[in-house]
Design a protein around this motif. Structure first.
Motif, PDB file in Angstrom:
ATOM      1  N   ASN A  66       0.848  -1.196   0.000  1.00 15.91           N
ATOM      2  CA  ASN A  66       0.000   0.000   0.000  1.00 15.91           C
ATOM      3  C   ASN A  66       0.882   1.246   0.000  1.00 15.91           C
ATOM      4  O   ASN A  66       2.115   1.157  -0.014  1.00 15.91           O
ATOM      5  CB  ASN A  66      -0.979   0.004   1.182  1.00 15.91           C
ATOM      6  N   LYS A  67       0.263   2.388   0.039  1.00 12.94           N
ATOM      7  CA  LYS A  67       0.993   3.652  -0.119  1.00 12.94           C
ATOM      8  C   LYS A  67       1.425   4.265   1.193  1.00 12.94           C
ATOM      9  O   LYS A  67       1.993   5.365   1.210  1.00 12.94           O
ATOM     10  CB  LYS A  67       0.097   4.650  -0.867  1.00 12.94           C
ATOM     11  N   TYR A  68       1.199   3.593   2.319  1.00 11.71           N
ATOM     12  CA  TYR A  68       1.486   4.179   3.622  1.00 11.71           C
ATOM     13  C   TYR A  68       2.833   3.696   4.150  1.00 11.71           C
ATOM     14  O   TYR A  68       3.177   2.518   4.035  1.00 11.71           O
ATOM     15  CB  TYR A  68       0.386   3.826   4.627  1.00 11.71           C
ATOM     16  N   GLY A  69       3.574   4.610   4.761  1.00 12.85           N
ATOM     17  CA  GLY A  69       4.825   4.241   5.404  1.00 12.85           C
ATOM     18  C   GLY A  69       4.584   3.807   6.839  1.00 12.85           C
ATOM     19  O   GLY A  69       3.583   4.193   7.463  1.00 12.85           O
ATOM     20  N   TYR A  70       5.522   3.032   7.387  1.00 12.78           N
ATOM     21  CA  TYR A  70       5.326   2.519   8.749  1.00 12.78           C
ATOM     22  C   TYR A  70       5.391   3.633   9.797  1.00 12.78           C
ATOM     23  O   TYR A  70       4.830   3.506  10.886  1.00 12.78           O
ATOM     24  CB  TYR A  70       6.368   1.444   9.054  1.00 12.78           C
ATOM     25  N   ASP A  71       6.061   4.749   9.481  1.00 13.13           N
ATOM     26  CA  ASP A  71       6.176   5.855  10.435  1.00 13.13           C
ATOM     27  C   ASP A  71       5.417   7.097   9.982  1.00 13.13           C
ATOM     28  O   ASP A  71       5.565   8.171  10.562  1.00 13.13           O
ATOM     29  CB  ASP A  71       7.645   6.210  10.655  1.00 13.13           C
ATOM     30  N   GLU A  72       4.586   6.945   8.957  1.00 12.39           N
ATOM     31  CA  GLU A  72       3.834   8.074   8.404  1.00 12.39           C
ATOM     32  C   GLU A  72       2.597   8.348   9.266  1.00 12.39           C
ATOM     33  O   GLU A  72       1.720   7.493   9.404  1.00 12.39           O
ATOM     34  CB  GLU A  72       3.425   7.753   6.963  1.00 12.39           C
ATOM     35  N   GLN A  73       2.538   9.557   9.838  1.00 11.16           N
ATOM     36  CA  GLN A  73       1.430   9.930  10.729  1.00 11.16           C
ATOM     37  C   GLN A  73       0.395  10.757   9.980  1.00 11.16           C
ATOM     38  O   GLN A  73       0.734  11.593   9.139  1.00 11.16           O
ATOM     39  CB  GLN A  73       1.947  10.720  11.931  1.00 11.16           C
ATOM     40  N   ASN A  74      -0.869  10.515  10.321  1.00  9.90           N
ATOM     41  CA  ASN A  74      -1.986  11.273   9.743  1.00  9.90           C
ATOM     42  C   ASN A  74      -3.052  11.390  10.835  1.00  9.90           C
ATOM     43  O   ASN A  74      -3.968  10.571  10.926  1.00  9.90           O
ATOM     44  CB  ASN A  74      -2.527  10.561   8.509  1.00  9.90           C
ATOM     45  N   LEU A  75      -2.903  12.381  11.682  1.00 13.01           N
ATOM     46  CA  LEU A  75      -3.759  12.513  12.871  1.00 13.01           C
ATOM     47  C   LEU A  75      -5.248  12.558  12.564  1.00 13.01           C
ATOM     48  O   LEU A  75      -6.044  11.995  13.325  1.00 13.01           O
ATOM     49  CB  LEU A  75      -3.339  13.741  13.677  1.00 13.01           C
ATOM     50  N   PRO A  76      -5.713  13.215  11.482  1.00 14.71           N
ATOM     51  CA  PRO A  76      -7.161  13.170  11.198  1.00 14.71           C
ATOM     52  C   PRO A  76      -7.685  11.760  10.930  1.00 14.71           C
ATOM     53  O   PRO A  76      -8.891  11.526  11.013  1.00 14.71           O
ATOM     54  CB  PRO A  76      -7.291  14.059   9.945  1.00 14.71           C
ATOM     55  N   HIS A  77      -6.792  10.820  10.611  1.00 15.13           N
ATOM     56  CA  HIS A  77      -7.214   9.442  10.322  1.00 15.13           C
ATOM     57  C   HIS A  77      -6.883   8.499  11.470  1.00 15.13           C
ATOM     58  O   HIS A  77      -6.748   7.286  11.259  1.00 15.13           O
ATOM     59  CB  HIS A  77      -6.535   8.940   9.046  1.00 15.13           C
ATOM     60  N   ASN A  78      -6.782   9.021  12.672  1.00 13.65           N
ATOM     61  CA  ASN A  78      -6.374   8.168  13.801  1.00 13.65           C
ATOM     62  C   ASN A  78      -7.508   7.254  14.248  1.00 13.65           C
ATOM     63  O   ASN A  78      -8.693   7.565  14.097  1.00 13.65           O
ATOM     64  CB  ASN A  78      -5.896   9.030  14.972  1.00 13.65           C
ATOM     65  N   ASN A  79      -7.115   6.094  14.792  1.00  8.98           N
ATOM     66  CA  ASN A  79      -8.039   5.116  15.391  1.00  8.98           C
ATOM     67  C   ASN A  79      -9.165   4.683  14.444  1.00  8.98           C
ATOM     68  O   ASN A  79     -10.312   4.512  14.862  1.00  8.98           O
ATOM     69  CB  ASN A  79      -8.642   5.680  16.683  1.00  8.98           C
ATOM     70  N   LEU A  80      -8.824   4.479  13.191  1.00 12.58           N
ATOM     71  CA  LEU A  80      -9.805   3.953  12.243  1.00 12.58           C
ATOM     72  C   LEU A  80      -9.772   2.427  12.283  1.00 12.58           C
ATOM     73  O   LEU A  80      -8.702   1.825  12.339  1.00 12.58           O
ATOM     74  CB  LEU A  80      -9.497   4.437  10.823  1.00 12.58           C
TER      75      LEU A  80
END
Length: 340
Positions: A66-80
């Motif tokens: 997928n397109k996400y990194g293991y350390d890439e943070q995206n706070l609006p998408h937290n706890n999905l």
């Protein structure tokens, strides 16, 4: 009772071919071929081996799916929660992005946060993709497994073989060293390494290198002391072979089964050791991921978002069960006492 007489024409002399008297009905198998046949009969070991191979492949391929990194943070998408295309339409699977509030109401977290992306195993409290971090953490566990195997097979085998074969004062000195190392818990060694170094995989590697081989060394020493007086060893010594060649060419090959079995039982303990250290904060540090750190992060929000702990816990449990099942299969196949 009347006895019925048989005509001689009804009998035919058996033809015995003396050239086939030594012919075997089955092909001759060596030790390893026979062991492989026994392992193949153990369905649990074969299934565990297949699962372990699949997990190993996913550990290296998964982070790139997928397109996400293991350390890439995206706070609006937290706890999905987990959400997977196609599978989200199957009501009885937990991949539709729904969460349950404390009062029992069910709501779709993706719709509530206006998120169109798919996170296959959900996100953590910082919005990092759990799928990517899970497989990065599995890489760490497999690294620890490989490290434990190498330490056992190199340091432990050589140390134990030399100690048992040479004997005398050398054996006494070497055994006193192992007794000192046995008396020092691994956790103490890790804490000492952390004082000198930073918490992380390097400290765990050094700790395993210092004390992880002691059990294997003691087992190999006992086996070598039993084998070194066998006739084939005495014959090799009479022919003028050096001690090093006797150990490498005669003793260690005869100890291969013991070495493999003990190594396979050591690996799950090493994996659990790393996960435990990461769980209590002495292992890998953020943003690095291991199964222990993932379990620790999920434990903090277990009641609200149980998937964050359940997924890595299941993964590490499967890895440890697979190694234990393979070890049981190898023990049954390689240990002569376990044969029928």
């Amino acid at each position: 009772m009347a006895i019925e007489k048989k005509s001689k024409d009804m009998f035919e002399p058996a033809m015995i071919d003396s050239t086939k008297s030594e012919e075997m009905s089955k092909p001759s198998l060596n030790y390893w071929q026979d062991a492989w046949l026994r392992v193949r009969k153990n369905k649990g070991a074969i299934v565990s081996l297949v699962v372990l191979v699949l997990l190993t492949i996913m550990a290296f391929v998964g982070p790139h799916l997928n397109k996400y990194g293991y350390d890439e943070q995206n706070l609006p998408h937290n706890n999905l929660p987990p959400r997977i295309p196609v599978l989200e339409n199957i009501s009885w699977l937990p991949f539709d992005g729904d969460l349950v509030r404390k009062n029992g109401d069910v709501y779709n977290a993706y719709e509530q946060k206006n998120v169109d992306d798919y996170y296959w195993l959900g996100t953590d409290n910082l919005g990092r993709d759990i799928f990517t971090r899970l497989w990065m953490g599995t890489q760490v566990s497999l690294y620890i497994a490989l490290l434990a195997a190498v330490i056992d097979m190199v340091i432990g085998v050589i140390y134990g073989a030399v100690s048992g074969f040479v004997g005398g004062k050398t054996d006494n000195i070497m055994q006193r060293i192992t007794e000192i190392l046995v008396g020092i818990p691994n956790l103490v060694v890790v804490i000492l390494m952390i004082i000198v170094l930073n918490p992380g995989i390097l400290s765990i590697t050094i700790a395993l290198t210092i004390t992880g081989w002691v059990g294997m060394a003691r087992v190999i020493r006992a086996q070598v002391m039993k084998l070194k007086n066998q006739e084939y060893v005495l014959a090799a010594r009479t022919l003028g072979l050096s001690n090093g060649k006797i150990i490498s060419k005669h003793l260690i090959p005869n100890l291969a089964g013991v070495i493999i079995i003990n190594t396979m039982f050591t690996i799950p303990n090493a994996i659990f050791f790393e996960a435990f250290l990461s769980f209590i904060g002495l292992g890998l540090q953020p943003p690095l991921a291991s199964l222990g750190t993932l379990i620790n992060d999920g434990f903090k929000v277990l009641q609200l978002y149980p998937y964050q702990m359940v997924i890595p816990a299941i993964t590490i449990s499967v890895i440890m069960v697979c190694f234990n099942m393979i070890a049981d299969g190898l023990r049954d196949a390689l240990d002569p006492k376990m044969r029928d």
